[in-house]
Design a protein around this motif. Structure first.
Motif, PDB file in Angstrom:
ATOM      1  N   ASP A 296       0.839  -1.189   0.000  1.00  0.00           N
ATOM      2  CA  ASP A 296       0.000   0.000   0.000  1.00  0.00           C
ATOM      3  C   ASP A 296       0.883   1.250   0.000  1.00  0.00           C
ATOM      4  N   GLY A 297       0.597   2.163  -0.881  1.00  0.00           N
ATOM      5  CA  GLY A 297       1.421   3.366  -0.989  1.00  0.00           C
ATOM      6  C   GLY A 297       1.430   4.228   0.257  1.00  0.00           C
ATOM      7  N   ASP A 298       0.375   4.147   1.073  1.00  0.00           N
ATOM      8  CA  ASP A 298       0.318   4.940   2.302  1.00  0.00           C
ATOM      9  C   ASP A 298       1.144   4.340   3.434  1.00  0.00           C
ATOM     10  N   TRP A 299       1.555   3.083   3.286  1.00  0.00           N
ATOM     11  CA  TRP A 299       2.294   2.414   4.347  1.00  0.00           C
ATOM     12  C   TRP A 299       3.680   1.976   3.866  1.00  0.00           C
ATOM     13  N   GLY A 300       3.733   1.119   2.870  1.00  0.00           N
ATOM     14  CA  GLY A 300       5.012   0.692   2.308  1.00  0.00           C
ATOM     15  C   GLY A 300       5.771  -0.283   3.186  1.00  0.00           C
ATOM     16  N   ASN A 301       7.080  -0.372   2.943  1.00  0.00           N
ATOM     17  CA  ASN A 301       7.963  -1.300   3.654  1.00  0.00           C
ATOM     18  C   ASN A 301       7.825  -1.124   5.169  1.00  0.00           C
ATOM     19  N   PRO A 302       7.483  -2.201   5.890  1.00  0.00           N
ATOM     20  CA  PRO A 302       7.259  -2.067   7.336  1.00  0.00           C
ATOM     21  C   PRO A 302       8.522  -2.112   8.187  1.00  0.00           C
ATOM     22  N   ILE A 303       9.666  -2.407   7.606  1.00  0.00           N
ATOM     23  CA  ILE A 303      10.878  -2.608   8.416  1.00  0.00           C
ATOM     24  C   ILE A 303      11.239  -1.331   9.176  1.00  0.00           C
ATOM     25  N   GLN A 304      11.102  -1.387  10.494  1.00  0.00           N
ATOM     26  CA  GLN A 304      11.490  -0.334  11.428  1.00  0.00           C
ATOM     27  C   GLN A 304      10.719   0.972  11.238  1.00  0.00           C
ATOM     28  N   LYS A 305       9.601   0.938  10.507  1.00  0.00           N
ATOM     29  CA  LYS A 305       8.894   2.183  10.204  1.00  0.00           C
ATOM     30  C   LYS A 305       7.608   2.376  10.999  1.00  0.00           C
ATOM     31  N   TYR A 306       6.860   1.315  11.204  1.00  0.00           N
ATOM     32  CA  TYR A 306       5.593   1.441  11.930  1.00  0.00           C
ATOM     33  C   TYR A 306       5.258   0.126  12.627  1.00  0.00           C
ATOM     34  N   ASP A 307       4.403   0.230  13.637  1.00  0.00           N
ATOM     35  CA  ASP A 307       3.990  -0.954  14.395  1.00  0.00           C
ATOM     36  C   ASP A 307       2.859  -1.678  13.674  1.00  0.00           C
ATOM     37  N   ILE A 308       2.755  -2.962  13.959  1.00  0.00           N
ATOM     38  CA  ILE A 308       1.656  -3.778  13.471  1.00  0.00           C
ATOM     39  C   ILE A 308       1.005  -4.460  14.668  1.00  0.00           C
ATOM     40  N   VAL A 309      -0.310  -4.491  14.670  1.00  0.00           N
ATOM     41  CA  VAL A 309      -1.053  -5.160  15.731  1.00  0.00           C
ATOM     42  C   VAL A 309      -1.843  -6.312  15.126  1.00  0.00           C
ATOM     43  N   VAL A 310      -1.627  -7.502  15.649  1.00  0.00           N
ATOM     44  CA  VAL A 310      -2.410  -8.674  15.242  1.00  0.00           C
ATOM     45  C   VAL A 310      -3.329  -9.030  16.398  1.00  0.00           C
ATOM     46  N   ASN A 311      -4.635  -8.952  16.144  1.00  0.00           N
ATOM     47  CA  ASN A 311      -5.613  -9.299  17.164  1.00  0.00           C
ATOM     48  C   ASN A 311      -6.078 -10.737  16.947  1.00  0.00           C
ATOM     49  N   LYS A 312      -5.955 -11.535  17.995  1.00  0.00           N
ATOM     50  CA  LYS A 312      -6.329 -12.939  17.920  1.00  0.00           C
ATOM     51  C   LYS A 312      -7.575 -13.196  18.752  1.00  0.00           C
ATOM     52  N   LYS A 313      -8.577 -13.849  18.138  1.00  0.00           N
ATOM     53  CA  LYS A 313      -9.788 -14.250  18.841  1.00  0.00           C
ATOM     54  C   LYS A 313     -10.066 -15.720  18.555  1.00  0.00           C
ATOM     55  N   GLY A 314     -10.371 -16.475  19.594  1.00  0.00           N
ATOM     56  CA  GLY A 314     -10.668 -17.894  19.419  1.00  0.00           C
ATOM     57  C   GLY A 314      -9.671 -18.758  20.160  1.00  0.00           C
ATOM     58  N   THR A 315     -10.074 -19.987  20.429  1.00  0.00           N
ATOM     59  CA  THR A 315      -9.229 -20.895  21.214  1.00  0.00           C
ATOM     60  C   THR A 315      -8.914 -22.194  20.500  1.00  0.00           C
ATOM     61  N   THR A 316      -9.592 -22.448  19.377  1.00  0.00           N
ATOM     62  CA  THR A 316      -9.342 -23.685  18.642  1.00  0.00           C
ATOM     63  C   THR A 316      -8.963 -23.362  17.197  1.00  0.00           C
ATOM     64  N   LYS A 317      -8.485 -24.362  16.505  1.00  0.00           N
ATOM     65  CA  LYS A 317      -8.082 -24.183  15.108  1.00  0.00           C
ATOM     66  C   LYS A 317      -9.261 -23.756  14.255  1.00  0.00           C
ATOM     67  N   ASP A 318     -10.449 -24.224  14.585  1.00  0.00           N
ATOM     68  CA  ASP A 318     -11.628 -23.958  13.766  1.00  0.00           C
ATOM     69  C   ASP A 318     -12.263 -22.596  14.028  1.00  0.00           C
ATOM     70  N   ASN A 319     -12.118 -22.069  15.262  1.00  0.00           N
ATOM     71  CA  ASN A 319     -12.801 -20.805  15.551  1.00  0.00           C
ATOM     72  C   ASN A 319     -11.865 -19.611  15.749  1.00  0.00           C
ATOM     73  N   THR A 320     -10.574 -19.795  15.527  1.00  0.00           N
ATOM     74  CA  THR A 320      -9.628 -18.701  15.722  1.00  0.00           C
ATOM     75  C   THR A 320      -9.599 -17.779  14.508  1.00  0.00           C
ATOM     76  N   GLU A 321      -9.668 -16.468  14.773  1.00  0.00           N
ATOM     77  CA  GLU A 321      -9.615 -15.463  13.720  1.00  0.00           C
ATOM     78  C   GLU A 321      -8.540 -14.437  14.051  1.00  0.00           C
ATOM     79  N   TYR A 322      -7.960 -13.865  13.000  1.00  0.00           N
ATOM     80  CA  TYR A 322      -6.924 -12.855  13.170  1.00  0.00           C
ATOM     81  C   TYR A 322      -7.287 -11.591  12.401  1.00  0.00           C
ATOM     82  N   GLN A 323      -7.041 -10.448  13.021  1.00  0.00           N
ATOM     83  CA  GLN A 323      -7.158  -9.163  12.352  1.00  0.00           C
ATOM     84  C   GLN A 323      -5.822  -8.459  12.450  1.00  0.00           C
ATOM     85  N   THR A 324      -5.318  -7.968  11.325  1.00  0.00           N
ATOM     86  CA  THR A 324      -4.005  -7.336  11.290  1.00  0.00           C
ATOM     87  C   THR A 324      -4.151  -5.870  10.922  1.00  0.00           C
ATOM     88  N   MET A 325      -3.608  -4.994  11.761  1.00  0.00           N
ATOM     89  CA  MET A 325      -3.769  -3.556  11.563  1.00  0.00           C
ATOM     90  C   MET A 325      -2.441  -2.823  11.728  1.00  0.00           C
TER      91      MET A 325
END
Length: 202
Positions: free
Chosen positions: A104-133
């Motif tokens: 994405d042109g507004d973000w670009g190469n992430p190395i040492q430039k900005y933080d990433i947050v991965v939100n994890k919901k769920g406890t099993t392989k079948d119901n676990t979901e991830y959101q990356t921001m």
């Protein structure tokens, strides 16, 4: 009365070297380029399992268990643990999100430039979901960068089953680890130096 534990005490994670994605938000800053490949798991003689990682197109191990997965591994600053660690990602949803953000042109190469947050919901392989921001870009702390440089992490060691932080911790049936061999050599050299000093004429 004194507190039994400090108010900000947190239980340490199982491994200081590898970041694990827990429930809720997992915030990190990518510090290095990624190494990629395919991750297999094989059973050990003690009844456990260990990962085998190869480059794309490499030779797969025999008798692997579970389905092989594409992996990315890179060095991160883990804000929760306040440590430089390795994050290995096999979840395709996270990989797709980070790839899209990096292109994405507004973000670009992430190395040492900005933080990433991965939100994890769920406890099993079948119901676990991830959101990356991604988070707004901020200047990286110089102390963290220096710590990362001082550690001299070699991610390519993952392909050889070695420790990217510098010590080969995997023992084989043929003999001691590389670290143990080096220590033995150092002791032998010290003993030899001491003998030569005793024999020296002055």
């Amino acid at each position: 009365m004194e507190d039994f534990l400090q108010s900000d005490y947190k239980l340490p994670s199982g491994s200081d070297k590898y970041m694990k994605l827990g429930q809720g938000d997992n915030r990190f800053r990518i510090l290095s380029s990624a190494v990629t490949g395919v991750e297999f798991w094989i059973e050990t003689d003690k009844g456990g399992k260990k990962p085998i990682r190869i480059k794309e197109g490499g030779i797969a191990p025999d008798n692997f268990v579970d389905d092989p997965k594409s992996f990315w591994a890179f060095v991160v600053w883990n804000y929760q643990e306040e440590k430089v660690q390795i994050l290995s990602i096999t979840q395709r949803t996270i990989q797709k999100s980070i790839l899209a953000i990096s292109k994405d042109g507004d973000w670009g190469n992430p190395i040492q430039k900005y933080d990433i947050v991965v939100n994890k919901k769920g406890t099993t392989k079948d119901n676990t979901e991830y959101q990356t921001m991604p988070k707004p870009p901020t200047k990286m702390d110089e102390g963290i960068l220096q710590l990362y440089k001082d550690l001299k992490i070699d991610l390519n060691a993952l392909y050889e089953g070695k420790d990217p932080f510098g010590e080969d911790l995997v023992k084989t049936e043929k003999g001691p680890t590389i670290a143990e061999t080096k220590k033995a050599e150092e002791v032998a050299n010290e003993v030899e130096a001491g003998l030569k000093k005793d024999k020296a004429p002055f």
